[in-house]
Design a protein around this motif. Structure first.
Motif: not given
Ligand code: NAD
Length: 420
Positions: A78, A98, A190, A222-223, A225, A246, A267, A298-300, A320-322, A347
């Motif tokens: 990260r 996981k 992937r 969260g929008f 990946n 959002c 976006k 899918a955010a934090l 989807l988020a951790n 996830n």
């Molecule tokens: P990313 O950076 O592509 O997207 C994160 C999204 O969350 C963005 O749209 C961002 O604007 C939004 N966000 C951030 N803070 C926010 C808030 N306070 N309120 C609302 N939205 C907010 O990240 P990602 O890869 O999509 O990861 C998102 C989550 O999924 C994380 O917890 C990550 O650990 C988890 N995850 C991702 C993957 C992966 O392959 N990408 C795999 C497993 C877990």
């Protein structure tokens, strides 16, 4: 150990509480608990980077190998301005469970760099990526620890990192990292693997709960990946209506359903979901409390807490988020009968296809996308059913059941290796 201290939303204390709760269910002996509750190795690094304005800034990064009983550690990197060692430890622990839950021959790890990619030029981002890999290069490798993308890192960052590591060791070592672009040994499938894996578990959960996904509604926090692909896959695989989305700038909703294609274009053009044509604005809190069948997180971390869990109306939560749900919120949701597909099951598609990428890199032979989807579906569906059966067997929520399945396997590996 059963009276574990309050978590105060510290992600690592939450992760430790979850381990401890599971150890109580399994009646684990102290030696096993102690190992499971602590990272095996962690590295704190600082590294100087030349910035575009001629100054040199010192950055700080971490890499944690949480538990490698089942194989080399695996987990994302990260880039985040508020990264902390406790977040990295928690994420590394969750990666351990996981990988185990999906029955991959891997342990769990995680890395992070304290930086704000939104304030960096592309060249500065590249220099930070390469400098971080130089700093942690003694501790990673295809048979030791294999990083991947996470929040604010992407395939281009993985490509720079694979290139830097290959330069250091003097051979092509693309297997050192996953989530690479296709031309550098990335795996087909992937890009959307995390969201796709989540959708396979959602399909199974909807069957269990009795929801027809074609008639169902979904809101997504969260929008990026994970959330972006979840929106398009839910629409294309099931015909589910997306009511609201959002990101960090705020949210948008439309009762008739948001056109995901339009929102993605908006976006891309504006870097935000706000003010997309045909939508109204709403806050993050309003989104979480919306009347919907499915809520995708899918955010934090720490999005659903004891303060807002009671307001949630969704029947299924797709994590989807951790770590998006605190243990206190978990209890409230369980009592309300919300079916939570827990993070490290939901996830796990990303790490599963990352594992397929490692296998393909080692063989230098690549599968097509259809084969990846078939293999991913089989693994996710099997894991979901194992967790569901365990939750029914012990009469516990899905998260605790996922811990039971995952931790039992790690403990067995530790026993076989003679650690306990
Ligand atoms: P990313 O950076 O592509 O997207 C994160 C999204 O969350 C963005 O749209 C961002 O604007 C939004 N966000 C951030 N803070 C926010 C808030 N306070 N309120 C609302 N939205 C907010 O990240 P990602 O890869 O999509 O990861 C998102 C989550 O999924 C994380 O917890 C990550 O650990 C988890 N995850 C991702 C993957 C992966 O392959 N990408 C795999 C497993 C877990």
């Amino acid at each position: 150990m059963s009276g574990y201290p309050a978590t105060d939303h510290n992600p690592f204390r939450i992760a430790q509480k979850q381990i401890n709760d599971c150890a109580n269910i399994l009646g684990l002996e102290l030696s096993a608990r102690e190992i499971l509750l602590h990272p095996r190795r962690e590295f704190h690094v600082t590294f100087p980077v030349h910035m575009d304005d001629g100054t040199v800034r010192l950055f700080k990064g971490y890499r944690v190998h949480y538990n490698d009983a089942k194989g080399p550690t695996k987990g994302g990197i990260r880039f985040h301005p508020e990264e902390t060692i406790d977040t990295v430890r928690a994420l590394a622990a969750w990666m351990t469970w996981k990988c185990s839950l999906l029955d991959l021959p891997l342990g769990g790890g995680k890395g992070g760099v304290i930086c704000n990619p939104k304030e960096l030029s592309l060249r500065e981002l590249e220099r930070i990526s390469r400098a971080y890999i130089r700093a942690i290069s003694p501790f990673i490798g295809p048979e030791k620890d294999v990083p991947a993308p996470d929040v604010y890192t992407n395939p281009q960052v993985m490509a720079w990192m694979a290139d830097e590591y290959s330069s250091i060791v003097g051979t092509h070592q693309f297997g050192v990292i996953t989530g690479k672009p296709l031309q550098l040994g990335g795996s087909p499938g992937r890009g959307d693997a995390t969201a796709r894996g989540g959708m396979y578990t959602l399909r199974e959960a909807a069957r269990e709960v009795g929801i027809d996904l074609k008639q169902a509604t979904m809101v997504i926090q969260g929008f990026g990946n994970a959330g972006g692909y979840a929106a398009s896959l839910a629409e294309s695989m099931f015909g589910t209506k997306i009511l609201a989305v959002c990101d960090s700038s705020g949210g948008v909703c439309c009762q008739k359903g948001i056109c995901v294609f339009d929102l993605q274009q908006h976006k891309r053009q504006t870097s935000s979901v706000l003010y997309c044509h045909g939508t109204e604005c709403l806050t993050n809190d309003e989104l979480l409390a919306m009347d919907t069948d499915i809520l995708v997180l899918a955010a934090l971390e720490n999005t659903v807490t004891e303060k807002n869990a009671d307001k949630i109306k969704a029947k299924i939560i797709v994590e989807l988020a951790n770590g998006p749900t605190t243990p206190e919120a978990d209890e409230i949701l369980y009592d309300k009968g919300v079916h939570v597909i827990p993070d490290f099951l939901c996830n796990a598609g990303g790490v599963t296809v990352s594992y397929f990428e490692m296998v393909q890199n080692a063989y230098m032979y690549y599968w097509d996308e259809e084969e990846i989807h078939r293999k991913l579906d089989a693994k996710m569906t099997r894991a979901y059913r194992e967790v569901l059966e365990t939750s029914k067997k012990y009469n516990i929520n899905m998260r605790k059941a996922a811990y039971v399945v995952a931790i039992e396997r790690v403990v067995e590996a530790m026993k076989l290796r003679g650690w306990i």
